[in-house]
Design a protein around this motif. Structure first.
Motif, short mmCIF file in Angstrom:
data_model
loop_
_atom_site.label_atom_id
_atom_site.label_comp_id
_atom_site.label_asym_id
_atom_site.label_seq_id
_atom_site.Cartn_x
_atom_site.Cartn_y
_atom_site.Cartn_z
N MET A 147 0.85 -1.19 0.00
CA MET A 147 0.00 0.00 0.00
C MET A 147 0.89 1.24 0.00
SD MET A 147 -3.10 -1.08 0.07
CE MET A 147 -4.06 0.29 0.67
N ILE A 148 0.47 2.28 -0.72
CA ILE A 148 1.23 3.52 -0.79
C ILE A 148 0.62 4.51 0.18
CG2 ILE A 148 2.07 5.35 -2.30
CD1 ILE A 148 3.03 2.59 -3.03
N PRO A 149 1.34 4.89 1.27
CA PRO A 149 0.75 5.75 2.28
C PRO A 149 0.56 7.17 1.78
CG PRO A 149 3.08 5.45 2.71
CD PRO A 149 2.73 4.54 1.56
N LEU A 150 -0.54 7.81 2.25
CA LEU A 150 -0.78 9.21 1.93
C LEU A 150 -0.16 10.03 3.04
CD1 LEU A 150 -2.17 11.23 0.08
CD2 LEU A 150 -4.23 11.00 1.45
N GLN A 151 1.09 10.44 2.87
CA GLN A 151 1.83 11.09 3.92
C GLN A 151 1.64 12.59 3.87
OE1 GLN A 151 5.90 9.93 3.95
NE2 GLN A 151 5.48 7.81 3.53
N PRO A 152 1.56 13.27 5.00
CA PRO A 152 1.40 14.72 5.01
C PRO A 152 2.72 15.40 4.66
CG PRO A 152 1.63 13.90 7.25
CD PRO A 152 1.57 12.69 6.36
N LEU A 153 2.61 16.60 4.15
CA LEU A 153 3.79 17.37 3.81
C LEU A 153 4.04 18.34 4.95
CD1 LEU A 153 5.89 17.96 1.65
CD2 LEU A 153 4.40 19.72 0.74
N PHE A 166 2.47 12.87 -3.50
CA PHE A 166 2.00 13.52 -4.72
C PHE A 166 1.31 12.52 -5.65
CE2 PHE A 166 5.47 16.13 -3.09
CZ PHE A 166 4.86 17.38 -3.07
N GLY A 167 1.79 11.27 -5.64
CA GLY A 167 1.15 10.25 -6.45
C GLY A 167 -0.29 10.02 -6.01
N ASN A 168 -0.52 9.96 -4.70
CA ASN A 168 -1.87 9.78 -4.19
C ASN A 168 -2.73 11.03 -4.35
OD1 ASN A 168 -2.44 7.07 -2.53
ND2 ASN A 168 -0.27 7.55 -2.42
N PHE A 169 -2.09 12.18 -4.26
CA PHE A 169 -2.82 13.44 -4.46
C PHE A 169 -3.46 13.47 -5.84
CE2 PHE A 169 -3.66 17.84 -5.25
CZ PHE A 169 -3.81 18.45 -4.02
N ARG A 170 -2.72 12.99 -6.86
CA ARG A 170 -3.25 13.00 -8.22
C ARG A 170 -4.47 12.10 -8.38
NH1 ARG A 170 -1.08 17.16 -11.12
NH2 ARG A 170 -2.56 16.30 -12.59
N LEU A 171 -4.61 11.11 -7.49
CA LEU A 171 -5.74 10.19 -7.61
C LEU A 171 -7.07 10.83 -7.25
CD1 LEU A 171 -4.30 6.85 -6.20
CD2 LEU A 171 -4.40 7.65 -8.55
#
Length: 250
Positions: free
Chosen positions: A1-7, A129-134
């Motif tokens: 799973m690719i985590p949605l990490q905060p910036l 950023f990868g998850n942001f695009r989703l």
């Protein structure tokens, strides 16, 4: 799973993940996703569609190919690995059935996304950023529903079609256009940092080029959608202008 990490500040988390390079898990997820979408296209969609609507059996072979290629959009949002499998599956279908559903913009879109996702899955880079695009995929159900209404012959000025069109326009704007300043503010905040330099030229180019390419297409599609929505809402004569062009916007 690719985590949605905060910036957070200059934290390298959003840029570089600690996951192994092309781990067995991500490869299996992508392969499973590819297999599932191929099964949905060749078997599941036709079986289910023929039972849900009698109009499916009346479609031409070309229309059935495109109908079946529009897979379940909710699965796409689970993570980048599943998305990659979906994109590869859809790309294969577009190429194989080029005369029926071929579109250079969709090929460009898929290749640009896969180009960037290679670094997310293979190098553990840019997971945030990868998850942001989703987020953009929240508009896909409305875009596909518009095509379903068209191909089944529903008039453009009926209430269900108009409601879907308005929702499609609003959601498309929110998840693909309104987020552009937010996304690039995050991108620009990493420029010049140690984490950005650690990405290397390849990942930097994949990140920036794919993002800009996708957003140029999103703006082009938004303009077409907005014009179409305006014409339907403010039509004068109520004449129908049926168009069965490929309406998928990934």
């Amino acid at each position: 799973m690719i985590p949605l990490q905060p910036l957070i500040g200059l934290d390298v988390g959003p840029l570089v993940d600690t996951m192994p390079h092309f781990s067995t898990l991500t490869v299996c997820i992508s392969a499973t996703s590819l297999a599932v979408f191929q099964l949905l296209f060749h078997i599941g969609s036709s079986w289910l569609s023929s039972r849900l609507t009698g109009g499916f059996s009346k479609l031409s072979a070309k229309q059935k190919i495109e109908w079946n290629s529009r897979g379940d959009p909710y699965m796409v949002k689970l993570n980048v690995a599943i998305t990659s499998g979906y994109l590869i599956s859809d790309l294969l279908l577009i190429i194989y059935y080029w005369k029926a559903i071929g579109d250079k913009y969709f090929v460009t879109h898929h290749l640009a996304a896969l180009y960037a996702y290679f670094y997310v899955l293979g190098e553990g880079m840019l997971p945030y950023f990868g998850n942001f695009r989703l987020l953009a995929e929240f508009s896909t159900p409305f875009v596909n529903q518009r095509w379903f209404f068209e191909v089944l012959g529903y008039p453009k000025y009926t209430l269900p079609n108009m409601v879907n069109g308005v929702l499609m326009t609003i959601v498309f704007f929110i998840v693909r256009i309104m987020v552009i300043p937010i996304y690039y503010q995050r991108v620009f905040s990493t420029f010049g940092t140690e984490a950005f330099h650690r990405l290397g030229l390849g990942a930097q180019c994949a990140w920036i080029i794919s993002s800009v390419s996708l957003d140029i297409m999103n703006v082009m599609w938004m303009m077409k959608i907005a014009k179409g929505c305006y014409k339907v809402l403010y039509h004068n004569d109520g004449k129908l202008t049926k168009t069965h062009d490929n309406g998928k916007l990934e």
